[in-house]
Design a protein around this motif. Structure first.
Motif, PDB file in Angstrom:
ATOM      1  N   ALA A  71     -32.949 -43.599 -16.554  1.00 32.47           N
ATOM      2  CA  ALA A  71     -34.429 -44.062 -16.608  1.00 32.47           C
ATOM      3  C   ALA A  71     -34.679 -43.367 -18.010  1.00 32.47           C
ATOM      4  N   VAL A  72     -34.296 -42.113 -18.322  1.00 38.33           N
ATOM      5  CA  VAL A  72     -34.826 -41.978 -19.749  1.00 38.33           C
ATOM      6  C   VAL A  72     -33.872 -42.768 -20.856  1.00 38.33           C
ATOM      7  N   ALA A  73     -32.788 -43.233 -20.480  1.00 38.68           N
ATOM      8  CA  ALA A  73     -32.305 -44.142 -21.646  1.00 38.68           C
ATOM      9  C   ALA A  73     -33.013 -45.447 -21.611  1.00 38.68           C
ATOM     10  N   ASP A  74     -33.550 -45.990 -20.336  1.00 34.35           N
ATOM     11  CA  ASP A  74     -34.369 -47.156 -20.202  1.00 34.35           C
ATOM     12  C   ASP A  74     -35.636 -46.880 -21.191  1.00 34.35           C
ATOM     13  N   ALA A  75     -36.110 -45.700 -21.208  1.00 34.69           N
ATOM     14  CA  ALA A  75     -37.438 -45.279 -21.713  1.00 34.69           C
ATOM     15  C   ALA A  75     -37.060 -45.358 -23.061  1.00 34.69           C
ATOM     16  N   ALA A  76     -36.006 -44.691 -23.646  1.00 32.05           N
ATOM     17  CA  ALA A  76     -35.576 -44.521 -24.955  1.00 32.05           C
ATOM     18  C   ALA A  76     -35.580 -45.957 -25.483  1.00 32.05           C
ATOM     19  N   ALA A  77     -34.875 -46.863 -24.962  1.00 30.83           N
ATOM     20  CA  ALA A  77     -34.820 -48.301 -25.479  1.00 30.83           C
ATOM     21  C   ALA A  77     -36.145 -48.906 -25.716  1.00 30.83           C
ATOM     22  N   ALA A  78     -37.128 -48.336 -24.854  1.00 30.64           N
ATOM     23  CA  ALA A  78     -38.606 -48.891 -25.087  1.00 30.64           C
ATOM     24  C   ALA A  78     -39.316 -48.141 -25.824  1.00 30.64           C
ATOM     25  N   GLY A  79     -38.757 -47.116 -26.709  1.00 29.97           N
ATOM     26  CA  GLY A  79     -39.498 -46.390 -27.589  1.00 29.97           C
ATOM     27  C   GLY A  79     -39.841 -45.098 -27.398  1.00 29.97           C
ATOM     28  N   SER A  80     -39.667 -44.590 -26.069  1.00 27.16           N
ATOM     29  CA  SER A  80     -40.082 -43.272 -25.754  1.00 27.16           C
ATOM     30  C   SER A  80     -38.975 -42.178 -25.470  1.00 27.16           C
ATOM     31  N   TRP A  81     -38.367 -42.127 -26.686  1.00 24.58           N
ATOM     32  CA  TRP A  81     -36.957 -41.187 -26.822  1.00 24.58           C
ATOM     33  C   TRP A  81     -37.506 -39.781 -26.243  1.00 24.58           C
ATOM     34  N   HIS A  82     -38.729 -39.410 -26.323  1.00 23.85           N
ATOM     35  CA  HIS A  82     -39.076 -38.043 -26.068  1.00 23.85           C
ATOM     36  C   HIS A  82     -39.229 -37.627 -24.681  1.00 23.85           C
ATOM     37  N   SER A  83     -38.820 -38.592 -23.915  1.00 22.45           N
ATOM     38  CA  SER A  83     -38.652 -38.643 -22.317  1.00 22.45           C
ATOM     39  C   SER A  83     -37.330 -37.772 -22.085  1.00 22.45           C
ATOM     40  N   THR A  84     -36.379 -37.624 -22.889  1.00 22.34           N
ATOM     41  CA  THR A  84     -35.293 -36.951 -22.577  1.00 22.34           C
ATOM     42  C   THR A  84     -35.505 -35.562 -22.720  1.00 22.34           C
ATOM     43  N   GLY A  85     -36.298 -35.137 -23.512  1.00 20.75           N
ATOM     44  CA  GLY A  85     -36.803 -33.614 -23.942  1.00 20.75           C
ATOM     45  C   GLY A  85     -37.473 -33.122 -22.707  1.00 20.75           C
ATOM     46  N   ARG A  86     -37.962 -33.893 -21.715  1.00 15.87           N
ATOM     47  CA  ARG A  86     -38.812 -33.531 -20.816  1.00 15.87           C
ATOM     48  C   ARG A  86     -38.168 -33.355 -19.531  1.00 15.87           C
ATOM     49  N   GLY A  93     -29.540 -32.346 -25.691  1.00 15.55           N
ATOM     50  CA  GLY A  93     -29.707 -33.795 -25.524  1.00 15.55           C
ATOM     51  C   GLY A  93     -29.326 -34.578 -26.774  1.00 15.55           C
ATOM     52  N   ILE A  94     -28.761 -35.663 -26.581  1.00 13.77           N
ATOM     53  CA  ILE A  94     -28.512 -36.340 -27.755  1.00 13.77           C
ATOM     54  C   ILE A  94     -29.058 -38.223 -27.185  1.00 13.77           C
ATOM     55  N   VAL A  95     -29.945 -38.533 -28.238  1.00 13.11           N
ATOM     56  CA  VAL A  95     -30.532 -39.850 -27.757  1.00 13.11           C
ATOM     57  C   VAL A  95     -30.072 -41.012 -28.846  1.00 13.11           C
ATOM     58  N   LEU A  96     -29.758 -41.890 -28.531  1.00 16.94           N
ATOM     59  CA  LEU A  96     -29.157 -42.865 -29.672  1.00 16.94           C
ATOM     60  C   LEU A  96     -29.899 -44.161 -29.419  1.00 16.94           C
ATOM     61  N   THR A 100     -31.596 -44.979 -34.586  1.00 16.24           N
ATOM     62  CA  THR A 100     -32.056 -43.616 -34.785  1.00 16.24           C
ATOM     63  C   THR A 100     -31.159 -42.709 -33.769  1.00 16.24           C
ATOM     64  N   ALA A 101     -31.064 -41.363 -34.360  1.00 16.40           N
ATOM     65  CA  ALA A 101     -30.397 -40.426 -33.192  1.00 16.40           C
ATOM     66  C   ALA A 101     -31.402 -39.273 -33.249  1.00 16.40           C
ATOM     67  N   TRP A 102     -31.539 -38.690 -31.920  1.00  7.91           N
ATOM     68  CA  TRP A 102     -32.335 -37.686 -31.919  1.00  7.91           C
ATOM     69  C   TRP A 102     -31.654 -36.553 -31.179  1.00  7.91           C
ATOM     70  N   ILE A 103     -31.383 -35.203 -31.691  1.00  6.80           N
ATOM     71  CA  ILE A 103     -30.464 -34.323 -31.176  1.00  6.80           C
ATOM     72  C   ILE A 103     -31.504 -33.137 -30.898  1.00  6.80           C
ATOM     73  N   MET A 104     -31.503 -32.637 -29.371  1.00  7.57           N
ATOM     74  CA  MET A 104     -32.744 -31.956 -29.075  1.00  7.57           C
ATOM     75  C   MET A 104     -32.160 -30.858 -28.257  1.00  7.57           C
ATOM     76  N   GLY A 105     -32.636 -29.719 -28.326  1.00  5.99           N
ATOM     77  CA  GLY A 105     -32.474 -28.575 -27.362  1.00  5.99           C
ATOM     78  C   GLY A 105     -33.149 -28.838 -26.154  1.00  5.99           C
ATOM     79  N   SER A 106     -32.998 -27.731 -25.237  1.00  7.19           N
ATOM     80  CA  SER A 106     -33.786 -27.862 -23.918  1.00  7.19           C
ATOM     81  C   SER A 106     -35.341 -27.620 -24.078  1.00  7.19           C
ATOM     82  N   ARG A 107     -35.994 -28.074 -23.164  1.00  7.62           N
ATOM     83  CA  ARG A 107     -37.543 -28.107 -22.839  1.00  7.62           C
ATOM     84  C   ARG A 107     -37.882 -26.726 -23.176  1.00  7.62           C
ATOM     85  N   ALA A 108     -37.325 -25.530 -22.442  1.00  9.63           N
ATOM     86  CA  ALA A 108     -37.709 -24.342 -22.509  1.00  9.63           C
ATOM     87  C   ALA A 108     -37.122 -23.547 -23.616  1.00  9.63           C
TER      88      ALA A 108
END
Length: 294
Positions: A71-86, A93-96, A100-108
């Motif tokens: 679901a978050v991969a689909d969201a990233a495809a639609a432009g909502s890459w930040h959903s992975t961080g939630r 998390g790595i979002v491609l 663009t690539a986003w590399i993010m730590g955990s939400r907390a």
């Protein structure tokens, strides 16, 4: 030591950058490479969006179900890459998506991301000590403080724009916009909280959503927490309801600090954009604090 590490390079194909000893490669697209060290196979989850334009990779514990990752991969495809961080859990998390690539730590922020440059590449890791060993450099405390509390763009290449995030900050302009005020220093040159504030002033949308002064106040809290965790000797003047800045506002403006300086600024200066008002007051406070007997 369990950690995740990776490299980002402008060259194509990738020819530069160190790699962790004993690392298991989990991604290589010619620009971004990533390895896990000490993780079990069940601590890795990945999914490609249904249209094939985005991929999400998660490494850590308490991973979400496969359906949530898709679901978050689909969201990233639609432009909502930040959903992975939630997503719940304690993971990197790595979002491609969208070049663009986003590399993010955990939400907390239990999984941070640290980075430096080495051998012509940007090198990042979830462990500061592992990063130091990987690059042959000692950890930079000021940089670590910044990465505990902030997020923003790291670098660009001809193939991907890459951002490192240490906590999910939601949707924001990844590139940001330049503002007025002092020229921001590079992260590795930061000396104290004022250098962080100068960076926010220059590129507000890369640090807080929609010019939110409340988010900046939370960032300041995180910065102070990092000072304590790393036992850094720096006077901190931006406690929300006390400290030098709040006391000065209360004394010179007569504002209540019961709900913090951020709320006071927004309540008492409703006709001025909150961040603009804050930085104007910070400039005034810095002049005051620099005077003898202040």
């Amino acid at each position: 030591m369990r950690h995740v590490a990776g490299t980002i390079t402008h060259t194509n194909p990738l020819t530069a950058g160190p790699r962790p000893r004993g690392g298991h490669e989990i991604h290589d697209d010619g620009t971004v490479r990533a390895w896990t060290v000490g993780h079990h196979p069940d601590e890795l989850a990945r999914a490609v969006s249904r249209d094939g334009t985005a991929e999400v990779i998660l490494v850590g514990t308490c991973l979400p179900a496969a359906g949530e990752v898709r679901a978050v991969a689909d969201a990233a495809a639609a432009g909502s890459w930040h959903s992975t961080g939630r997503l719940p859990g304690s993971c990197l998390g790595i979002v491609l998506a969208a070049r663009t690539a986003w590399i993010m730590g955990s939400r907390a922020a239990t999984v941070p991301v640290h980075w430096t440059t080495s051998q012509g590449a940007v090198v990042w890791s979830t462990s500061a000590s592992a990063l130091a060993a990987l690059t042959g450099r000692a950890p930079d405390v000021v940089r670590l403080l910044a990465e505990v509390t902030t997020w923003g763009p790291l670098c660009s290449s001809s193939r991907r724009r890459v951002s490192l995030l240490v906590m999910s900050a939601g949707e924001g302009d990844v590139v940001g916009a330049s503002g007025g005020g002092p020229k921001a220093r590079a992260v590795e040159e930061w000396r104290d909280v004022y250098d962080l504030l100068d960076a926010v002033r220059q590129r507000p949308n890369a640090w807080v959503r929609n010019g939110s002064l409340q988010e900046l106040a939370v960032m300041m809290f995180g910065y102070h927490l990092a000072l304590q965790v790393h036992d850094v000797d720096e006077a901190f003047e931006f406690h929300r309801g006390r400290g030098g800045f709040a006391s000065w506002l209360s004394r010179t403006r007569g504002w209540s600090m019961a709900t913090g300086w951020d709320a006071a600024v927004m309540e008492n200066l409703p006709g001025e954009p909150p961040l603009d008002a804050f930085f104007r007051l910070v400039d005034e406070y810095r002049e005051f604090a620099g005077q003898p007997g202040s």
